[in-house]
Design a protein around this motif. Structure first.
Motif, mmCIF file in Angstrom:
data_model
loop_
_atom_site.group_PDB
_atom_site.id
_atom_site.type_symbol
_atom_site.label_atom_id
_atom_site.label_comp_id
_atom_site.label_asym_id
_atom_site.label_seq_id
_atom_site.Cartn_x
_atom_site.Cartn_y
_atom_site.Cartn_z
ATOM 1 N N GLU A 235 22.738 58.217 -27.333
ATOM 2 C CA GLU A 235 22.795 57.066 -26.432
ATOM 3 C C GLU A 235 21.636 56.116 -26.706
ATOM 4 N N GLU A 236 20.465 56.677 -26.960
ATOM 5 C CA GLU A 236 19.315 55.833 -27.258
ATOM 6 C C GLU A 236 19.563 55.019 -28.526
ATOM 7 N N ALA A 237 20.166 55.622 -29.523
ATOM 8 C CA ALA A 237 20.494 54.899 -30.756
ATOM 9 C C ALA A 237 21.478 53.770 -30.463
ATOM 10 N N GLN A 238 22.456 54.019 -29.596
ATOM 11 C CA GLN A 238 23.412 52.974 -29.223
ATOM 12 C C GLN A 238 22.701 51.834 -28.484
ATOM 13 N N ILE A 239 21.783 52.191 -27.606
ATOM 14 C CA ILE A 239 21.041 51.177 -26.848
ATOM 15 C C ILE A 239 20.183 50.347 -27.799
ATOM 16 N N ARG A 240 19.498 51.004 -28.714
ATOM 17 C CA ARG A 240 18.685 50.281 -29.696
ATOM 18 C C ARG A 240 19.557 49.328 -30.518
ATOM 19 N N SER A 241 20.722 49.780 -30.905
ATOM 20 C CA SER A 241 21.647 48.937 -31.657
ATOM 21 C C SER A 241 22.103 47.748 -30.818
ATOM 22 N N SER A 242 22.371 47.972 -29.534
ATOM 23 C CA SER A 242 22.788 46.875 -28.645
ATOM 24 C C SER A 242 21.683 45.832 -28.506
ATOM 25 N N ILE A 243 20.442 46.283 -28.414
ATOM 26 C CA ILE A 243 19.313 45.345 -28.322
ATOM 27 C C ILE A 243 19.206 44.539 -29.611
ATOM 28 N N GLU A 244 19.340 45.204 -30.747
ATOM 29 C CA GLU A 244 19.264 44.505 -32.031
ATOM 30 C C GLU A 244 20.397 43.495 -32.177
ATOM 31 N N THR A 245 21.603 43.871 -31.754
ATOM 32 C CA THR A 245 22.747 42.949 -31.815
ATOM 33 C C THR A 245 22.487 41.727 -30.948
ATOM 34 N N PHE A 246 22.015 41.952 -29.734
ATOM 35 C CA PHE A 246 21.738 40.864 -28.800
ATOM 36 C C PHE A 246 20.661 39.929 -29.346
ATOM 37 N N THR A 247 19.542 40.500 -29.808
ATOM 38 C CA THR A 247 18.447 39.645 -30.279
ATOM 39 C C THR A 247 18.825 38.908 -31.561
ATOM 40 N N GLN A 248 19.628 39.536 -32.415
ATOM 41 C CA GLN A 248 20.109 38.849 -33.618
ATOM 42 C C GLN A 248 21.011 37.672 -33.228
ATOM 43 N N ALA A 249 21.859 37.883 -32.223
ATOM 44 C CA ALA A 249 22.736 36.799 -31.750
ATOM 45 C C ALA A 249 21.918 35.665 -31.141
ATOM 46 N N LEU A 250 20.843 36.002 -30.440
ATOM 47 C CA LEU A 250 19.951 34.960 -29.917
ATOM 48 C C LEU A 250 19.345 34.157 -31.066
ATOM 49 N N THR A 251 18.885 34.851 -32.073
ATOM 50 C CA THR A 251 18.226 34.202 -33.211
ATOM 51 C C THR A 251 19.179 33.271 -33.950
ATOM 52 N N THR A 252 20.393 33.731 -34.168
ATOM 53 C CA THR A 252 21.344 32.943 -34.966
ATOM 54 C C THR A 252 22.185 31.982 -34.134
ATOM 55 N N GLY A 253 22.119 32.116 -32.806
ATOM 56 C CA GLY A 253 22.929 31.248 -31.959
ATOM 57 C C GLY A 253 24.386 31.654 -31.919
ATOM 58 N N ASP A 254 24.648 32.925 -32.078
ATOM 59 C CA ASP A 254 26.007 33.463 -32.097
ATOM 60 C C ASP A 254 26.506 33.653 -30.654
ATOM 61 N N LEU A 255 27.083 32.599 -30.100
ATOM 62 C CA LEU A 255 27.511 32.611 -28.705
ATOM 63 C C LEU A 255 28.612 33.633 -28.447
ATOM 64 N N ALA A 256 29.522 33.822 -29.369
ATOM 65 C CA ALA A 256 30.597 34.804 -29.180
ATOM 66 C C ALA A 256 30.016 36.205 -29.005
ATOM 67 N N THR A 257 29.021 36.574 -29.807
ATOM 68 C CA THR A 257 28.387 37.884 -29.684
ATOM 69 C C THR A 257 27.586 37.972 -28.392
ATOM 70 N N LEU A 258 26.916 36.905 -28.016
ATOM 71 C CA LEU A 258 26.171 36.910 -26.749
ATOM 72 C C LEU A 258 27.128 37.122 -25.574
ATOM 73 N N ARG A 259 28.288 36.510 -25.651
ATOM 74 C CA ARG A 259 29.277 36.678 -24.579
ATOM 75 C C ARG A 259 29.809 38.109 -24.536
ATOM 76 N N SER A 260 30.005 38.717 -25.688
ATOM 77 C CA SER A 260 30.595 40.065 -25.714
ATOM 78 C C SER A 260 29.568 41.183 -25.535
ATOM 79 N N SER A 261 28.288 40.873 -25.663
ATOM 80 C CA SER A 261 27.269 41.925 -25.611
ATOM 81 C C SER A 261 26.439 41.903 -24.328
ATOM 82 N N THR A 262 26.873 41.097 -23.352
ATOM 83 C CA THR A 262 26.101 40.976 -22.118
ATOM 84 C C THR A 262 26.952 41.318 -20.896
ATOM 85 N N CYS A 263 26.267 41.491 -19.769
ATOM 86 C CA CYS A 263 26.945 41.767 -18.501
ATOM 87 C C CYS A 263 26.161 41.116 -17.366
#
Length: 145
Positions: A40-68
């Protein structure tokens, strides 16, 4: 007297076997819990990396799908063109957070808190602790704040 001594040996043997079984069960439980937690910790770390990468690149679709929660509502409600403008300004100002490290993750049922060390490009020398709140939605950990 031999009978009494023999009976005691059986009791001692039985208690010894019981202790070994309980200890083996405890070790197995700890091992399985560690694997579940680290998975679970590995999944959480991956989710944080996905979110921060989407912030960096401006990937709005990923930001929409990776947040709550409120964060998801923000990304769902902002028009694409407006988000692109906000992101462009954030990049120009160097205000997008960069996660240097994920220092700790605490998981409680379907929620988690991650402690990270972060900075912004505008102030790269100022590294500070921040927290991310996550929630398990279905099979995925989502960033909620």
């Amino acid at each position: 007297m031999k009978r009494s001594s023999s009976g005691r040996r059986w009791v001692v043997a039985f208690v010894g076997a019981l202790v070994v079984i309980v200890a083996a069960g405890a070790v197995a439980f700890a091992y399985m819990s560690r694997d579940r937690g680290s998975s679970e910790e590995a999944q959480i770390r991956s989710s944080i990396e996905t979110f921060t990468q989407a912030l960096t690149t401006g990937d709005l679709a990923t930001l929409r799908s990776s947040t709550c929660g409120d964060l998801a509502m923000f990304y769902q409600d902002i028009p694409d063109a407006e988000f692109a403008d906000v992101h462009r300004v954030a990049v120009e100002q160097g205000s997008i957070p960069v996660v240097q490290s994920i220092d700790a993750v605490q998981i409680t049922d379907d929620t988690a808190i991650a402690q990270v060390t972060a900075y912004t490009a505008a102030n790269a020398a100022d590294r500070s602790p921040r927290t991310f709140d996550l929630r398990l939605k279905g099979e995925s950990w989502k960033m909620c704040g």
